[in-house]
Structure formats: structure tokens, C-alpha cells
Design a protein around this motif. Structure first.
Motif, PDB file in Angstrom:
ATOM      1  N   GLN A 146     -36.903 -27.496  43.308  1.00 51.19           N
ATOM      2  CA  GLN A 146     -38.065 -28.064  43.997  1.00 51.19           C
ATOM      3  C   GLN A 146     -38.601 -27.063  45.013  1.00 51.19           C
ATOM      4  O   GLN A 146     -37.838 -26.402  45.718  1.00 51.19           O
ATOM      5  N   ALA A 147     -39.933 -26.957  45.115  1.00 56.78           N
ATOM      6  CA  ALA A 147     -40.538 -25.946  45.982  1.00 56.78           C
ATOM      7  C   ALA A 147     -40.630 -26.393  47.428  1.00 56.78           C
ATOM      8  O   ALA A 147     -40.518 -25.567  48.344  1.00 56.78           O
ATOM      9  N   ALA A 148     -40.892 -27.677  47.653  1.00 55.54           N
ATOM     10  CA  ALA A 148     -41.109 -28.168  49.016  1.00 55.54           C
ATOM     11  C   ALA A 148     -40.977 -29.678  49.032  1.00 55.54           C
ATOM     12  O   ALA A 148     -41.022 -30.335  47.991  1.00 55.54           O
ATOM     13  N   ALA A 149     -40.840 -30.214  50.244  1.00 56.76           N
ATOM     14  CA  ALA A 149     -40.803 -31.669  50.450  1.00 56.76           C
ATOM     15  C   ALA A 149     -41.441 -31.959  51.795  1.00 56.76           C
ATOM     16  O   ALA A 149     -40.754 -32.176  52.789  1.00 56.76           O
ATOM     17  N   PRO A 150     -42.790 -31.926  51.856  1.00 56.28           N
ATOM     18  CA  PRO A 150     -43.467 -32.096  53.141  1.00 56.28           C
ATOM     19  C   PRO A 150     -43.065 -33.378  53.858  1.00 56.28           C
ATOM     20  O   PRO A 150     -42.942 -34.441  53.239  1.00 56.28           O
ATOM     21  N   ASP A 151     -42.878 -33.256  55.139  1.00 54.24           N
ATOM     22  CA  ASP A 151     -42.499 -34.406  55.952  1.00 54.24           C
ATOM     23  C   ASP A 151     -43.693 -35.328  56.129  1.00 54.24           C
ATOM     24  O   ASP A 151     -44.854 -34.906  56.074  1.00 54.24           O
ATOM     25  N   GLY A 152     -43.422 -36.605  56.316  1.00 56.39           N
ATOM     26  CA  GLY A 152     -44.493 -37.556  56.528  1.00 56.39           C
ATOM     27  C   GLY A 152     -44.020 -38.978  56.347  1.00 56.39           C
ATOM     28  O   GLY A 152     -42.827 -39.229  56.115  1.00 56.39           O
ATOM     29  N   PRO A 153     -44.934 -39.935  56.415  1.00 50.19           N
ATOM     30  CA  PRO A 153     -44.549 -41.347  56.408  1.00 50.19           C
ATOM     31  C   PRO A 153     -44.176 -41.903  55.038  1.00 50.19           C
ATOM     32  O   PRO A 153     -43.626 -43.004  54.957  1.00 50.19           O
ATOM     33  N   ILE A 154     -44.479 -41.178  53.952  1.00 44.15           N
ATOM     34  CA  ILE A 154     -44.272 -41.697  52.602  1.00 44.15           C
ATOM     35  C   ILE A 154     -43.007 -41.106  51.991  1.00 44.15           C
ATOM     36  O   ILE A 154     -42.801 -39.880  52.033  1.00 44.15           O
ATOM     37  N   ASP A 155     -42.181 -41.953  51.419  1.00 45.68           N
ATOM     38  CA  ASP A 155     -40.998 -41.497  50.692  1.00 45.68           C
ATOM     39  C   ASP A 155     -41.455 -41.060  49.295  1.00 45.68           C
ATOM     40  O   ASP A 155     -41.820 -41.884  48.460  1.00 45.68           O
ATOM     41  N   ALA A 203     -39.668 -39.603  46.939  1.00 51.03           N
ATOM     42  CA  ALA A 203     -38.526 -39.354  46.057  1.00 51.03           C
ATOM     43  C   ALA A 203     -38.879 -39.567  44.594  1.00 51.03           C
ATOM     44  O   ALA A 203     -38.439 -38.808  43.724  1.00 51.03           O
ATOM     45  N   GLY A 204     -39.663 -40.604  44.282  1.00 53.49           N
ATOM     46  CA  GLY A 204     -40.009 -40.879  42.892  1.00 53.49           C
ATOM     47  C   GLY A 204     -40.741 -39.721  42.251  1.00 53.49           C
ATOM     48  O   GLY A 204     -40.479 -39.365  41.085  1.00 53.49           O
ATOM     49  N   MET A 205     -41.656 -39.093  42.980  1.00 49.11           N
ATOM     50  CA  MET A 205     -42.384 -37.935  42.474  1.00 49.11           C
ATOM     51  C   MET A 205     -41.431 -36.776  42.205  1.00 49.11           C
ATOM     52  O   MET A 205     -41.479 -36.134  41.152  1.00 49.11           O
ATOM     53  N   TYR A 206     -40.552 -36.517  43.142  1.00 49.13           N
ATOM     54  CA  TYR A 206     -39.652 -35.375  43.003  1.00 49.13           C
ATOM     55  C   TYR A 206     -38.615 -35.585  41.895  1.00 49.13           C
ATOM     56  O   TYR A 206     -38.209 -34.625  41.228  1.00 49.13           O
ATOM     57  N   LEU A 207     -38.196 -36.819  41.681  1.00 48.56           N
ATOM     58  CA  LEU A 207     -37.265 -37.100  40.580  1.00 48.56           C
ATOM     59  C   LEU A 207     -37.926 -36.850  39.231  1.00 48.56           C
ATOM     60  O   LEU A 207     -37.301 -36.318  38.309  1.00 48.56           O
ATOM     61  N   MET A 208     -39.193 -37.232  39.090  1.00 48.14           N
ATOM     62  CA  MET A 208     -39.921 -36.942  37.857  1.00 48.14           C
ATOM     63  C   MET A 208     -40.037 -35.432  37.655  1.00 48.14           C
ATOM     64  O   MET A 208     -39.818 -34.919  36.552  1.00 48.14           O
ATOM     65  N   HIS A 209     -40.372 -34.728  38.710  1.00 47.22           N
ATOM     66  CA  HIS A 209     -40.525 -33.279  38.600  1.00 47.22           C
ATOM     67  C   HIS A 209     -39.218 -32.615  38.175  1.00 47.22           C
ATOM     68  O   HIS A 209     -39.230 -31.664  37.383  1.00 47.22           O
ATOM     69  N   GLN A 244     -36.849 -36.887  53.218  1.00 46.58           N
ATOM     70  CA  GLN A 244     -37.380 -36.537  51.908  1.00 46.58           C
ATOM     71  C   GLN A 244     -36.274 -35.974  51.004  1.00 46.58           C
ATOM     72  O   GLN A 244     -35.337 -35.328  51.467  1.00 46.58           O
ATOM     73  N   LEU A 245     -36.426 -36.239  49.722  1.00 39.74           N
ATOM     74  CA  LEU A 245     -35.465 -35.760  48.737  1.00 39.74           C
ATOM     75  C   LEU A 245     -35.803 -34.316  48.377  1.00 39.74           C
ATOM     76  O   LEU A 245     -36.956 -33.990  48.112  1.00 39.74           O
ATOM     77  N   MET A 246     -34.794 -33.448  48.383  1.00 42.88           N
ATOM     78  CA  MET A 246     -34.975 -32.047  47.997  1.00 42.88           C
ATOM     79  C   MET A 246     -33.988 -31.746  46.881  1.00 42.88           C
ATOM     80  O   MET A 246     -32.770 -31.801  47.083  1.00 42.88           O
ATOM     81  N   LEU A 247     -34.506 -31.450  45.676  1.00 43.94           N
ATOM     82  CA  LEU A 247     -33.693 -31.282  44.488  1.00 43.94           C
ATOM     83  C   LEU A 247     -33.727 -29.835  44.000  1.00 43.94           C
ATOM     84  O   LEU A 247     -34.605 -29.053  44.388  1.00 43.94           O
ATOM     85  N   GLU A 248     -32.797 -29.503  43.133  1.00 44.76           N
ATOM     86  CA  GLU A 248     -32.718 -28.145  42.601  1.00 44.76           C
ATOM     87  C   GLU A 248     -34.041 -27.754  41.940  1.00 44.76           C
ATOM     88  O   GLU A 248     -34.602 -28.493  41.147  1.00 44.76           O
TER      89      GLU A 248
END
Length: 236
Positions: free
Chosen positions: A17-26, A28-34, A11-15
């Protein structure tokens, strides 16, 4: 084949960002928007506190930039409200978290409207210092409310996504809900907005990334940065 923890995507973890729960789905697109939303929130709050009420040309540029930000945010939240949250509820996700996330959207909307109105007034030369002071307060409230919402979504909302949805569900949501809100003419500008300030390796985590899209994102990010300098230069 059932996904196991060892096969989950990194999972992508960016400056910020609060969390990046592990799991089968990538996700990254959500976190880049955030990340882009957080960056913009800080810029608007800083500008509202620093730009003189009399600088109509600067307020006009900021107003148009805010309209772009607000439009992307509206599409993002619309996709969640009509697509993501209902699908999670259908798959058995706890409604308490989903109801809270949707209620947070309702708090943010009037703040966006108030900022839009005050920015337009300043661009037109009406309202003066009283409007600028109100805008400074409202943009700070918007920054705090949306930042808290993004953190809630990243920690609890995305944990529900990982627990209840599949990568195929996520791809279908992107194609049938999120992507449909953007016209072909809007996509390059949004790609540049997302890519601004990112290293190339992180741009490659953008949804649908391929060499052509990454090259386009890099080009549009450079154009975006030149416009940002004209809009926000000297604010910090």
C-alpha cells in the motif's frame, strides 16, 4: 461534534500500500480491496510467463479466475466513476486529481479486454506460443498500470476523500453505489477473495464486519485458497 485528529480512526496499512491518509473516515474496506487486486495482478503476470501454451486445462481455470478478478475490478471502478469522483467534485475537490484517476481507468480497460481475449484463446487451444507471449506482456502492463493507479488513488484520491467527505457520506456511497453492484450470491465469494491470507484481526476491518461475517469470510477464504492451489499451484 466536530472530529479532531485525536478521534480519527486508525487507518489500515497493508503490504504494498502506498499511503493511508489520516482523517475521519475508516478506509479499511478500500485498502483491503486494493490488497486483493495487487495479489491477483502478480499471480496473473507470473502465470502468463510460466504456464505452457499447450496446457489448455490450466488456461481454462486461469481464464475463469481472471473473469472473477476483472468483474470485481469493474464494479470497483464503476462505483468510483459514477459515485465517488462526482461526489468529490460536488464537494469542491480539485478536478485535476479526479480527472487523472478517471483517465487511468480508461487505460486499464483495454488491457483487461486484451487479457480476457488471449486467455480465452489459450483455453480453447488457439494461438499457441505467440498468444501466450503477448499475454505475458499484457499482464505485466496491466500489473504496472493498475499498481500505479492504486498508489495514486491511495495517496491523492483518498486524501481528497478525507478532506471533503464525512463518514456518513462514505457509508451512503457503500450502500447506494458499491454494494448494489453485488448480488447476495456473489458476496460470500468476494468475502473469501478479500479475506484470503489475512489474519482474523484484519478481517474484522472488513466493512460491516460482525462475528457472522468474519466466520463466513474465514470459511470462504479456506475454500478460495484450495481453488487457488488448483489454479496457480506450481507457478511460482
Amino acid at each position: 461534534m466536530t472530529a479532531t485528529a485525536s478521534s480519527f480512526p486508525a487507518q489500515l496499512m497493508l503490504e504494498g500500500q502506498a499511503a493511508a491518509p489520516d482523517g475521519p473516515i475508516d478506509l479499511a474496506g478500500m485498502y483491503l480491496m486494493h490488497r486483493a487486486f495487487r495479489r491477483d495482478l502478480n499471480l496473473f503476470a507470473e502465470a502468463a510467463a510460466a504456464v505452457p501454451a499447450s496446457d489448455r486445462d490450466r488456461w481454462d481455470r486461469i481464464s475463469r479466475r481472471f473473469a472473477f478478478f476483472s468483474g470485481v475490478l469493474h464494479k470497483h471502478h464503476h462505483g468510483e466513476d459514477v459515485g465517488l469522483w462526482p461526489l468529490l467534485a460536488e464537494r469542491g475537490a480539485g478536478t485535476a486529481v479526479l480527472d487523472a484517476l478517471e483517465a487511468e481507468h480508461a487505460v486499464i480497460d483495454p488491457l483487461l479486454s486484451s487479457c480476457t481475449d488471449d486467455l480465452r484463446a489459450l483455453a480453447q487451444g488457439s494461438g499457441g506460443e505467440a498468444v501466450r507471449e503477448r499475454l505475458a506482456s499484457t499482464t505485466a502492463q496491466l500489473r504496472d498500470a493498475l499498481t500505479a493507479h492504486l498508489a495514486h488513488e491511495e495517496s491523492e484520491g483518498m486524501a481528497l476523500v478525507q478532506a471533503h467527505l464525512t463518514p456518513e457520506d462514505w457509508d451512503r456511497l457503500d450502500k447506494e453505489v458499491y454494494a448494489k453492484d453485488y448480488t447476495p450470491r456473489e458476496i460470500p465469494a468476494v468475502a473469501g477473495w478479500v479475506a484470503s491470507g489475512l489474519p482474523v484481526e484484519t478481517m474484522r476491518r472488513m466493512p460491516g464486519a460482525n462475528p457472522v461475517l468474519v466466520a463466513l469470510a474465514r470459511l470462504m477464504a479456506r475454500r478460495f485458497d484450495r481453488r487457488e492451489a488448483r489454479i496457480f499451484g506450481g507457478v511460482r
